[in-house]
Design a protein around this motif. Structure first.
Motif, PDB file in Angstrom:
ATOM      1  N   ALA A  31       8.285  -7.685 -19.935  1.00 44.29           N
ATOM      2  CA  ALA A  31       7.987  -7.341 -21.333  1.00 44.29           C
ATOM      3  C   ALA A  31       8.779  -8.207 -22.304  1.00 44.29           C
ATOM      4  O   ALA A  31       8.369  -8.400 -23.451  1.00 44.29           O
ATOM      5  CB  ALA A  31       8.289  -5.870 -21.582  1.00 44.29           C
ATOM      6  N   ALA A  32       9.898  -8.751 -21.848  1.00 45.55           N
ATOM      7  CA  ALA A  32      10.735  -9.564 -22.731  1.00 45.55           C
ATOM      8  C   ALA A  32      10.061 -10.877 -23.113  1.00 45.55           C
ATOM      9  O   ALA A  32      10.294 -11.395 -24.213  1.00 45.55           O
ATOM     10  CB  ALA A  32      12.071  -9.845 -22.054  1.00 45.55           C
ATOM     11  N   GLN A  33       9.234 -11.424 -22.252  1.00 42.66           N
ATOM     12  CA  GLN A  33       8.611 -12.719 -22.535  1.00 42.66           C
ATOM     13  C   GLN A  33       7.624 -12.652 -23.709  1.00 42.66           C
ATOM     14  O   GLN A  33       7.734 -13.455 -24.636  1.00 42.66           O
ATOM     15  CB  GLN A  33       7.969 -13.277 -21.269  1.00 42.66           C
ATOM     16  CG  GLN A  33       9.036 -13.641 -20.242  1.00 42.66           C
ATOM     17  CD  GLN A  33       8.508 -13.721 -18.831  1.00 42.66           C
ATOM     18  OE1 GLN A  33       7.620 -12.980 -18.443  1.00 42.66           O
ATOM     19  NE2 GLN A  33       9.061 -14.638 -18.064  1.00 42.66           N
ATOM     20  N   PRO A  34       6.674 -11.717 -23.714  1.00 42.26           N
ATOM     21  CA  PRO A  34       5.819 -11.648 -24.904  1.00 42.26           C
ATOM     22  C   PRO A  34       6.580 -11.214 -26.157  1.00 42.26           C
ATOM     23  O   PRO A  34       6.265 -11.665 -27.262  1.00 42.26           O
ATOM     24  CB  PRO A  34       4.739 -10.627 -24.536  1.00 42.26           C
ATOM     25  CG  PRO A  34       5.068 -10.089 -23.221  1.00 42.26           C
ATOM     26  CD  PRO A  34       6.192 -10.863 -22.652  1.00 42.26           C
ATOM     27  N   LEU A  35       7.593 -10.384 -25.989  1.00 41.99           N
ATOM     28  CA  LEU A  35       8.384  -9.970 -27.151  1.00 41.99           C
ATOM     29  C   LEU A  35       9.139 -11.148 -27.756  1.00 41.99           C
ATOM     30  O   LEU A  35       9.266 -11.237 -28.988  1.00 41.99           O
ATOM     31  CB  LEU A  35       9.344  -8.854 -26.773  1.00 41.99           C
ATOM     32  CG  LEU A  35       8.704  -7.492 -26.515  1.00 41.99           C
ATOM     33  CD1 LEU A  35       9.755  -6.477 -26.066  1.00 41.99           C
ATOM     34  CD2 LEU A  35       7.974  -6.991 -27.747  1.00 41.99           C
ATOM     35  N   ALA A  36       9.621 -12.054 -26.920  1.00 41.89           N
ATOM     36  CA  ALA A  36      10.289 -13.249 -27.438  1.00 41.89           C
ATOM     37  C   ALA A  36       9.313 -14.122 -28.216  1.00 41.89           C
ATOM     38  O   ALA A  36       9.656 -14.672 -29.268  1.00 41.89           O
ATOM     39  CB  ALA A  36      10.903 -14.040 -26.284  1.00 41.89           C
ATOM     40  N   MET A  37       8.094 -14.233 -27.717  1.00 44.56           N
ATOM     41  CA  MET A  37       7.076 -15.009 -28.432  1.00 44.56           C
ATOM     42  C   MET A  37       6.705 -14.331 -29.758  1.00 44.56           C
ATOM     43  O   MET A  37       6.484 -15.009 -30.762  1.00 44.56           O
ATOM     44  CB  MET A  37       5.832 -15.197 -27.567  1.00 44.56           C
ATOM     45  CG  MET A  37       6.013 -16.168 -26.447  1.00 44.56           C
ATOM     46  SD  MET A  37       6.292 -17.820 -27.114  1.00 44.56           S
ATOM     47  CE  MET A  37       6.821 -18.661 -25.667  1.00 44.56           C
ATOM     48  N   SER A 110       0.241 -11.561 -18.251  1.00 42.72           N
ATOM     49  CA  SER A 110       0.171 -12.976 -18.611  1.00 42.72           C
ATOM     50  C   SER A 110      -0.735 -13.193 -19.813  1.00 42.72           C
ATOM     51  O   SER A 110      -0.437 -14.004 -20.689  1.00 42.72           O
ATOM     52  CB  SER A 110      -0.339 -13.804 -17.432  1.00 42.72           C
ATOM     53  OG  SER A 110       0.581 -13.772 -16.373  1.00 42.72           O
ATOM     54  N   LEU A 111      -1.839 -12.477 -19.857  1.00 40.91           N
ATOM     55  CA  LEU A 111      -2.746 -12.616 -21.000  1.00 40.91           C
ATOM     56  C   LEU A 111      -2.127 -12.072 -22.282  1.00 40.91           C
ATOM     57  O   LEU A 111      -2.317 -12.642 -23.360  1.00 40.91           O
ATOM     58  CB  LEU A 111      -4.081 -11.944 -20.699  1.00 40.91           C
ATOM     59  CG  LEU A 111      -4.934 -12.648 -19.644  1.00 40.91           C
ATOM     60  CD1 LEU A 111      -6.176 -11.838 -19.328  1.00 40.91           C
ATOM     61  CD2 LEU A 111      -5.288 -14.057 -20.071  1.00 40.91           C
ATOM     62  N   VAL A 112      -1.370 -10.990 -22.175  1.00 44.41           N
ATOM     63  CA  VAL A 112      -0.671 -10.459 -23.354  1.00 44.41           C
ATOM     64  C   VAL A 112       0.359 -11.477 -23.846  1.00 44.41           C
ATOM     65  O   VAL A 112       0.465 -11.743 -25.051  1.00 44.41           O
ATOM     66  CB  VAL A 112       0.001  -9.104 -23.033  1.00 44.41           C
ATOM     67  CG1 VAL A 112       0.962  -8.680 -24.129  1.00 44.41           C
ATOM     68  CG2 VAL A 112      -1.053  -8.034 -22.796  1.00 44.41           C
ATOM     69  N   ALA A 113       1.090 -12.076 -22.913  1.00 40.05           N
ATOM     70  CA  ALA A 113       2.068 -13.100 -23.298  1.00 40.05           C
ATOM     71  C   ALA A 113       1.373 -14.317 -23.899  1.00 40.05           C
ATOM     72  O   ALA A 113       1.896 -14.934 -24.835  1.00 40.05           O
ATOM     73  CB  ALA A 113       2.895 -13.511 -22.081  1.00 40.05           C
ATOM     74  N   ALA A 114       0.190 -14.667 -23.396  1.00 40.47           N
ATOM     75  CA  ALA A 114      -0.554 -15.804 -23.943  1.00 40.47           C
ATOM     76  C   ALA A 114      -0.979 -15.530 -25.383  1.00 40.47           C
ATOM     77  O   ALA A 114      -0.915 -16.427 -26.236  1.00 40.47           O
ATOM     78  CB  ALA A 114      -1.774 -16.102 -23.074  1.00 40.47           C
ATOM     79  N   VAL A 115      -1.404 -14.317 -25.674  1.00 43.60           N
ATOM     80  CA  VAL A 115      -1.794 -13.971 -27.041  1.00 43.60           C
ATOM     81  C   VAL A 115      -0.581 -14.044 -27.970  1.00 43.60           C
ATOM     82  O   VAL A 115      -0.675 -14.557 -29.096  1.00 43.60           O
ATOM     83  CB  VAL A 115      -2.446 -12.571 -27.085  1.00 43.60           C
ATOM     84  CG1 VAL A 115      -2.610 -12.074 -28.510  1.00 43.60           C
ATOM     85  CG2 VAL A 115      -3.783 -12.591 -26.361  1.00 43.60           C
ATOM     86  N   CYS A 116       0.556 -13.579 -27.505  1.00 41.97           N
ATOM     87  CA  CYS A 116       1.774 -13.645 -28.322  1.00 41.97           C
ATOM     88  C   CYS A 116       2.202 -15.100 -28.541  1.00 41.97           C
ATOM     89  O   CYS A 116       2.631 -15.465 -29.642  1.00 41.97           O
ATOM     90  CB  CYS A 116       2.896 -12.859 -27.659  1.00 41.97           C
ATOM     91  SG  CYS A 116       2.575 -11.084 -27.579  1.00 41.97           S
ATOM     92  N   ALA A 117       2.075 -15.927 -27.518  1.00 44.23           N
ATOM     93  CA  ALA A 117       2.405 -17.348 -27.657  1.00 44.23           C
ATOM     94  C   ALA A 117       1.427 -18.029 -28.614  1.00 44.23           C
ATOM     95  O   ALA A 117       1.826 -18.897 -29.399  1.00 44.23           O
ATOM     96  CB  ALA A 117       2.397 -18.028 -26.295  1.00 44.23           C
TER      97      ALA A 117
END
Length: 137
Positions: A31-37, A110-117
């Motif tokens: 969860a930290a990866q999308p939150l960082a983005m 991964s898709l959630v992190a991609a949207v945040c990125a």
């Protein structure tokens, strides 16, 4: 920009098969990866808003070092976020149809992190645009 996305896409897609061949457990997106983005996107968005208001609404002049610093921050953040977007999308695609126990969870995260990125890419581009100065005739 699209080159960075493509490089990230290939690297992200290759991560899963390489881990399988090496006998290593593929990483799980936390969860930290999308939150960082999202934090990066929020910071860039705020700086873009402040810069746009100062330069285009109030017609103030930024110091040259401030303008350059903001432009470099925007460009670097947009490029790295584009690489991360491609990487997360590629990693998600590598799990499509995989019978592994956590395949669906890895794909969704991964898709959630991609949207945040992608949000960080957009705000980086907005900050770049806010740094542009138009000539007044």
């Amino acid at each position: 920009m699209l080159r960075w996305v493509a490089v990230g896409l290939v690297a992200g897609w290759a991560l899963h098969p390489v881990c399988d061949r090496l006998g290593v457990v593929p990483p799980l997106v936390s969860a930290a990866q999308p939150l960082a983005m999202l934090l990066l996107a929020a910071i860039l968005g705020y700086v873009a808003w402040v810069t746009h208001r100062a330069v285009h609404v109030r017609r103030e002049r930024l110091e040259s070092h401030q303008a350059v610093n903001r432009f470099v921050l925007a460009r670097a953040s947009a490029l790295v976020a584009a690489l991360a977007t491609g990487g997360y999308v590629g990693y998600a695609l590598s799990w499509v149809g995989d019978p592994a126990e956590l395949a669906d969870e890895r794909m969704v995260r991964s898709l959630v992190a991609a949207v945040c990125a992608l949000a960080a890419v957009v705000t980086g581009l907005l900050l770049e645009r806010a740094c542009r100065v138009h000539d007044d005739e």
